[in-house]
Motif scaffolding. Structure first.
Motif, PDB file in Angstrom:
ATOM      1  N   ASP A 348     -13.981  -3.998 -27.853  1.00 30.65           N
ATOM      2  CA  ASP A 348     -13.552  -3.727 -27.446  1.00 30.65           C
ATOM      3  C   ASP A 348     -12.812  -2.782 -26.405  1.00 30.65           C
ATOM      4  OD1 ASP A 348     -16.291  -4.091 -27.673  1.00 30.65           O
ATOM      5  OD2 ASP A 348     -16.497  -5.760 -26.244  1.00 30.65           O
ATOM      6  N   ARG A 349     -11.559  -3.991 -26.824  1.00 31.45           N
ATOM      7  CA  ARG A 349     -10.400  -3.355 -25.920  1.00 31.45           C
ATOM      8  C   ARG A 349      -9.459  -3.586 -27.077  1.00 31.45           C
ATOM      9  NH1 ARG A 349     -11.806  -7.891 -23.371  1.00 31.45           N
ATOM     10  NH2 ARG A 349     -10.365  -9.355 -23.830  1.00 31.45           N
ATOM     11  N   PRO A 350      -9.563  -2.169 -27.884  1.00 30.46           N
ATOM     12  CA  PRO A 350      -8.388  -2.589 -28.849  1.00 30.46           C
ATOM     13  C   PRO A 350      -6.987  -2.919 -28.965  1.00 30.46           C
ATOM     14  CG  PRO A 350      -9.583  -0.002 -28.800  1.00 30.46           C
ATOM     15  CD  PRO A 350      -9.513  -1.255 -27.307  1.00 30.46           C
ATOM     16  N   GLY A 351      -6.321  -3.203 -29.843  1.00 31.32           N
ATOM     17  CA  GLY A 351      -5.027  -3.668 -29.396  1.00 31.32           C
ATOM     18  C   GLY A 351      -5.169  -5.570 -29.329  1.00 31.32           C
ATOM     19  N   ASP A 352      -6.276  -5.957 -28.076  1.00 32.12           N
ATOM     20  CA  ASP A 352      -6.250  -6.756 -27.185  1.00 32.12           C
ATOM     21  C   ASP A 352      -6.848  -7.941 -28.696  1.00 32.12           C
ATOM     22  OD1 ASP A 352      -5.956  -9.226 -26.390  1.00 32.12           O
ATOM     23  OD2 ASP A 352      -7.301  -8.292 -24.661  1.00 32.12           O
ATOM     24  N   PRO A 353      -5.475  -9.217 -29.337  1.00 36.16           N
ATOM     25  CA  PRO A 353      -6.883 -10.096 -29.458  1.00 36.16           C
ATOM     26  C   PRO A 353      -7.428 -11.254 -30.134  1.00 36.16           C
ATOM     27  CG  PRO A 353      -4.500 -11.016 -29.371  1.00 36.16           C
ATOM     28  CD  PRO A 353      -4.228  -9.202 -28.803  1.00 36.16           C
ATOM     29  N   ASP A 354      -7.491 -11.269 -28.019  1.00 36.95           N
ATOM     30  CA  ASP A 354      -8.421 -11.837 -27.752  1.00 36.95           C
ATOM     31  C   ASP A 354     -10.156 -11.469 -27.692  1.00 36.95           C
ATOM     32  OD1 ASP A 354      -7.549 -14.354 -27.591  1.00 36.95           O
ATOM     33  OD2 ASP A 354      -5.999 -13.397 -25.985  1.00 36.95           O
ATOM     34  N   SER A 355      -9.929  -9.493 -27.813  1.00 36.80           N
ATOM     35  CA  SER A 355     -10.999  -9.029 -27.475  1.00 36.80           C
ATOM     36  C   SER A 355     -12.578  -8.801 -28.250  1.00 36.80           C
ATOM     37  CB  SER A 355     -11.205  -7.213 -27.577  1.00 36.80           C
ATOM     38  OG  SER A 355     -11.864  -6.407 -27.581  1.00 36.80           O
ATOM     39  N   PRO A 356     -14.374  -8.811 -27.268  1.00 33.27           N
ATOM     40  CA  PRO A 356     -15.051  -8.981 -27.530  1.00 33.27           C
ATOM     41  C   PRO A 356     -14.769  -8.501 -29.090  1.00 33.27           C
ATOM     42  CG  PRO A 356     -15.066  -9.892 -25.499  1.00 33.27           C
ATOM     43  CD  PRO A 356     -13.901  -9.283 -25.666  1.00 33.27           C
ATOM     44  N   TRP A 357     -15.734  -8.116 -30.127  1.00 31.10           N
ATOM     45  CA  TRP A 357     -15.865  -7.096 -30.716  1.00 31.10           C
ATOM     46  C   TRP A 357     -17.297  -7.342 -31.951  1.00 31.10           C
ATOM     47  CZ3 TRP A 357     -16.914  -8.202 -36.257  1.00 31.10           C
ATOM     48  CH2 TRP A 357     -16.293  -9.835 -36.460  1.00 31.10           C
ATOM     49  N   HIS A 358     -17.633  -5.956 -31.892  1.00 30.29           N
ATOM     50  CA  HIS A 358     -18.930  -6.310 -32.792  1.00 30.29           C
ATOM     51  C   HIS A 358     -18.423  -5.121 -34.179  1.00 30.29           C
ATOM     52  CE1 HIS A 358     -18.799  -2.019 -31.006  1.00 30.29           C
ATOM     53  NE2 HIS A 358     -19.072  -1.585 -32.274  1.00 30.29           N
ATOM     54  N   TRP A 359     -18.933  -5.578 -35.228  1.00 33.58           N
ATOM     55  CA  TRP A 359     -19.271  -4.540 -36.231  1.00 33.58           C
ATOM     56  C   TRP A 359     -20.089  -3.879 -36.689  1.00 33.58           C
ATOM     57  CZ3 TRP A 359     -23.276  -3.665 -39.579  1.00 33.58           C
ATOM     58  CH2 TRP A 359     -24.374  -4.573 -40.163  1.00 33.58           C
ATOM     59  N   GLU A 360     -19.922  -2.415 -37.129  1.00 35.93           N
ATOM     60  CA  GLU A 360     -20.741  -0.991 -37.228  1.00 35.93           C
ATOM     61  C   GLU A 360     -21.080  -0.606 -39.170  1.00 35.93           C
ATOM     62  OE1 GLU A 360     -19.035   2.661 -35.209  1.00 35.93           O
ATOM     63  OE2 GLU A 360     -20.131   1.209 -33.362  1.00 35.93           O
ATOM     64  N   PRO A 361     -21.679  -0.710 -39.254  1.00 31.45           N
ATOM     65  CA  PRO A 361     -21.629   0.160 -40.410  1.00 31.45           C
ATOM     66  C   PRO A 361     -20.944   1.386 -41.306  1.00 31.45           C
ATOM     67  CG  PRO A 361     -23.881   0.726 -39.953  1.00 31.45           C
ATOM     68  CD  PRO A 361     -23.582  -0.423 -38.886  1.00 31.45           C
ATOM     69  N   LYS A 362     -19.961   1.248 -42.631  1.00 27.15           N
ATOM     70  CA  LYS A 362     -19.245   2.546 -42.795  1.00 27.15           C
ATOM     71  C   LYS A 362     -19.983   3.260 -43.382  1.00 27.15           C
ATOM     72  CE  LYS A 362     -14.909   0.027 -43.320  1.00 27.15           C
ATOM     73  NZ  LYS A 362     -13.992  -0.223 -43.822  1.00 27.15           N
ATOM     74  N   ALA A 363     -19.959   4.098 -43.657  1.00 27.53           N
ATOM     75  CA  ALA A 363     -20.735   5.176 -45.457  1.00 27.53           C
ATOM     76  C   ALA A 363     -20.876   4.910 -46.142  1.00 27.53           C
ATOM     77  CB  ALA A 363     -19.521   6.657 -45.417  1.00 27.53           C
ATOM     78  N   ALA A 364     -19.789   3.832 -47.188  1.00 30.60           N
ATOM     79  CA  ALA A 364     -19.860   2.808 -47.663  1.00 30.60           C
ATOM     80  C   ALA A 364     -21.510   1.851 -47.561  1.00 30.60           C
ATOM     81  CB  ALA A 364     -18.879   2.207 -48.909  1.00 30.60           C
ATOM     82  N   PHE A 365     -21.818   1.919 -46.613  1.00 26.73           N
ATOM     83  CA  PHE A 365     -22.744   0.153 -45.996  1.00 26.73           C
ATOM     84  C   PHE A 365     -23.863   1.497 -46.350  1.00 26.73           C
ATOM     85  CE2 PHE A 365     -26.330  -2.037 -43.990  1.00 26.73           C
ATOM     86  CZ  PHE A 365     -25.600  -2.824 -43.686  1.00 26.73           C
ATOM     87  N   HIS A 366     -24.027   2.754 -46.084  1.00 25.66           N
ATOM     88  CA  HIS A 366     -25.403   3.062 -45.619  1.00 25.66           C
ATOM     89  C   HIS A 366     -25.672   3.598 -47.701  1.00 25.66           C
ATOM     90  CE1 HIS A 366     -25.950   3.526 -41.734  1.00 25.66           C
ATOM     91  NE2 HIS A 366     -25.043   3.919 -41.916  1.00 25.66           N
ATOM     92  N   ALA A 367     -25.002   4.023 -48.613  1.00 25.99           N
ATOM     93  CA  ALA A 367     -24.779   4.258 -49.664  1.00 25.99           C
ATOM     94  C   ALA A 367     -25.633   3.416 -50.500  1.00 25.99           C
ATOM     95  CB  ALA A 367     -22.987   4.854 -50.094  1.00 25.99           C
ATOM     96  N   VAL A 368     -24.488   1.904 -50.052  1.00 21.35           N
ATOM     97  CA  VAL A 368     -25.177   0.858 -50.923  1.00 21.35           C
ATOM     98  C   VAL A 368     -26.503   0.427 -50.871  1.00 21.35           C
ATOM     99  CG1 VAL A 368     -24.806  -1.512 -51.420  1.00 21.35           C
ATOM    100  CG2 VAL A 368     -22.218  -0.040 -51.644  1.00 21.35           C
ATOM    101  N   ALA A 369     -26.622   0.412 -49.470  1.00 16.45           N
ATOM    102  CA  ALA A 369     -28.139   0.150 -49.026  1.00 16.45           C
ATOM    103  C   ALA A 369     -29.326   1.246 -49.681  1.00 16.45           C
ATOM    104  CB  ALA A 369     -28.593   0.288 -47.308  1.00 16.45           C
ATOM    105  N   ARG A 370     -28.378   2.327 -49.504  1.00  9.10           N
ATOM    106  CA  ARG A 370     -29.698   3.408 -50.516  1.00  9.10           C
ATOM    107  C   ARG A 370     -29.775   2.635 -51.865  1.00  9.10           C
ATOM    108  NH1 ARG A 370     -27.457   7.091 -46.585  1.00  9.10           N
ATOM    109  NH2 ARG A 370     -25.658   7.519 -48.539  1.00  9.10           N
ATOM    110  N   ALA A 371     -28.681   2.655 -52.192  1.00  6.60           N
ATOM    111  CA  ALA A 371     -28.841   2.594 -54.110  1.00  6.60           C
ATOM    112  C   ALA A 371     -29.762   1.192 -54.390  1.00  6.60           C
ATOM    113  CB  ALA A 371     -27.325   2.512 -53.884  1.00  6.60           C
ATOM    114  N   TYR A 372     -29.039   0.297 -53.172  1.00  6.03           N
ATOM    115  CA  TYR A 372     -30.258  -0.948 -53.703  1.00  6.03           C
ATOM    116  C   TYR A 372     -31.225  -0.929 -53.159  1.00  6.03           C
ATOM    117  CZ  TYR A 372     -25.219  -3.757 -53.747  1.00  6.03           C
ATOM    118  OH  TYR A 372     -24.249  -4.199 -54.770  1.00  6.03           O
ATOM    119  N   GLY A 373     -31.654   0.009 -52.417  1.00  4.34           N
ATOM    120  CA  GLY A 373     -33.202  -0.102 -51.937  1.00  4.34           C
ATOM    121  C   GLY A 373     -34.768   0.498 -52.777  1.00  4.34           C
ATOM    122  N   LYS A 374     -33.543   1.661 -53.696  1.00  8.55           N
ATOM    123  CA  LYS A 374     -34.155   2.512 -54.216  1.00  8.55           C
ATOM    124  C   LYS A 374     -34.638   1.431 -55.652  1.00  8.55           C
ATOM    125  CE  LYS A 374     -32.579   6.449 -53.033  1.00  8.55           C
ATOM    126  NZ  LYS A 374     -31.841   8.339 -53.048  1.00  8.55           N
ATOM    127  N   ALA A 375     -32.559   0.507 -56.510  1.00 12.85           N
ATOM    128  CA  ALA A 375     -33.371   0.056 -57.535  1.00 12.85           C
ATOM    129  C   ALA A 375     -34.065  -1.229 -57.297  1.00 12.85           C
ATOM    130  CB  ALA A 375     -32.136  -0.554 -57.679  1.00 12.85           C
TER     131      ALA A 375
END
Length: 379
Positions: A348-375
């Protein structure tokens, strides 16, 4: 092996606190179905590595609430049927493994305590293995790995006080490889014997092919941390066939790359673009060009190869590196460039080690999800 993992000791009290998490109701359905010997095509275990290290700051420290949310995303959004629970700290390992089992995921449990005396590493292994056996007896689908790349984590096999010094010593060429491999074989055999005593399911070890020369008669599953790069898929097939000669299931215990152009060609050294001497840490010159598409394409290509060869398991390295945040618009300090994670940490506050944070999927997350789902739909 990406070098962002942290190591620490483990106390008896922390183990006992973690062991309390075993009191969960475990499903006996989908995750165990593959163990019934039915014919299959493609991978049996499609997974991701989930590291449970302590974190570098209080903000990124492991937490039960975050772990539970993450594992649901692994199952429901990534469409994985397996999670490789790895890292140090028996409480973190066992709590995460129990939660994954409760969600119906197959558990690949792998302790990786390092940079402490050998007896502490073996005690940590034994405590984790006993917990894995209790999960297995309660009906969970569990494989147990006695460790990862012991030459890197266990003091005394290669000179050096930490993993960075050991890598530098290995790369220097000033090393008695025959003596190193004797020490490595001795410890691997000791770990395998201990693993057999505490765990009665399938046993494995995550090897580094370029260093380890494992006696696979000690194990039920061949495990390989795989970071090769070939311009054509036939190169991967040719190399992987080498590991099938043992006549045992082959698990790709890690595979992955970073999200920048040229990263796949660096193999397991893609993380080595950060100058840790600077405060704050920064990306070395020349700064690579960020490319989430590069990471996604490499992972999908390798998954296609693994599926076509009907391998036992493949675990993408890794879900997230919380201590390497993504900083859009600031490539010099975009530490996510050095991460193998398929999700990116956003402060939330870039560069602040005490900052709250969250994660977001990268393109790789979506690509692997499609591959795993289809398989998964085909099986």
């Amino acid at each position: 092996m990406e070098m962002t993992r942290k190591t620490e000791g483990i106390s008896r009290a922390r183990f006992l606190a973690g062991a309390a998490a075993i009191g969960v109701a475990l499903p006996s359905g989908a995750a165990a179905a593959v163990d019934r010997g039915r014919a299959r095509e493609g991978l049996a275990r499609r997974g991701v590595v989930y590291t449970v290290g302590a974190g570098e700051t209080p903000a990124t420290a492991w937490s039960t609430a975050r772990m539970r949310r993450d594992l649901r995303a692994v199952r429901d959004d990534l469409h994985a049927n397996t999670v490789d629970v790895t890292g140090d700290g028996v409480e973190r390992l066992t709590s995460t493994a129990a939660e994954a089992a409760e969600l119906g995921l197959h558990v690949w449990l792998q302790p990786t305590l390092g940079d402490v005396p050998e007896r502490d590493i073996l005690e940590h292994l034994a405590e984790t293995g006993r917990f894995a056996e209790r999960l297995r007896r309660q009906g969970a689908s569990v494989d147990f790995s006695v460790g990862c790349e012991f030459w890197l984590f266990v003091p005394g096999i290669i000179p050096g006080d930490d993993v960075f010094e050991r890598i530098a010593h290995l790369q220097s060429g000033n090393l008695d490889l025959a003596a190193m491999r004797r020490r490595l074989a001795r410890f691997t055999a000791k770990a395998a014997r201990l693993g057999r005593r505490v765990f009665h399911g399938r046993l494995s070890y995550a090897s580094a092919p370029e260093v380890d020369q494992v006696d696979w008669d000690l194990f039920d599953i061949v495990g390989v941390d795989y970071y090769s790069y070939f311009p054509r898929r036939s190169g991967y097939v040719r190399e992987l066939r080498h590991y099938l000669r043992h006549g045992k299931p082959l698990a790709i215990t890690e595979f992955g790359t970073c999200a920048y152009r040229g990263a796949p060609e660096t193999g397991g050294m893609g993380w080595d673009i950060v100058d840790h001497r600077k405060t704050p840490e920064e990306i070395k010159d020349p700064i690579p060009v960020r490319s989430e598409r590069t990471q996604a394409a490499y992972l999908v290509d390798l998954l296609d190869v693994f599926e076509s060869m009907n391998l036992y398991a493949a675990m993408v390295f890794e879900f997230l590196t919380a201590d390497a945040p993504h900083r859009p618009g600031d490539p010099r300090h975009d530490l996510d460039l050095a991460s193998y994670g398929i999700a990116k940490a956003i402060q939330d506050r870039p560069g602040d080690p005490d900052s709250p944070w969250h994660w977001e999927p990268k393109a790789a997350f979506h690509a692997v999800a499609r591959a795993y789902g289809k398989a998964g739909q085909r099986q």
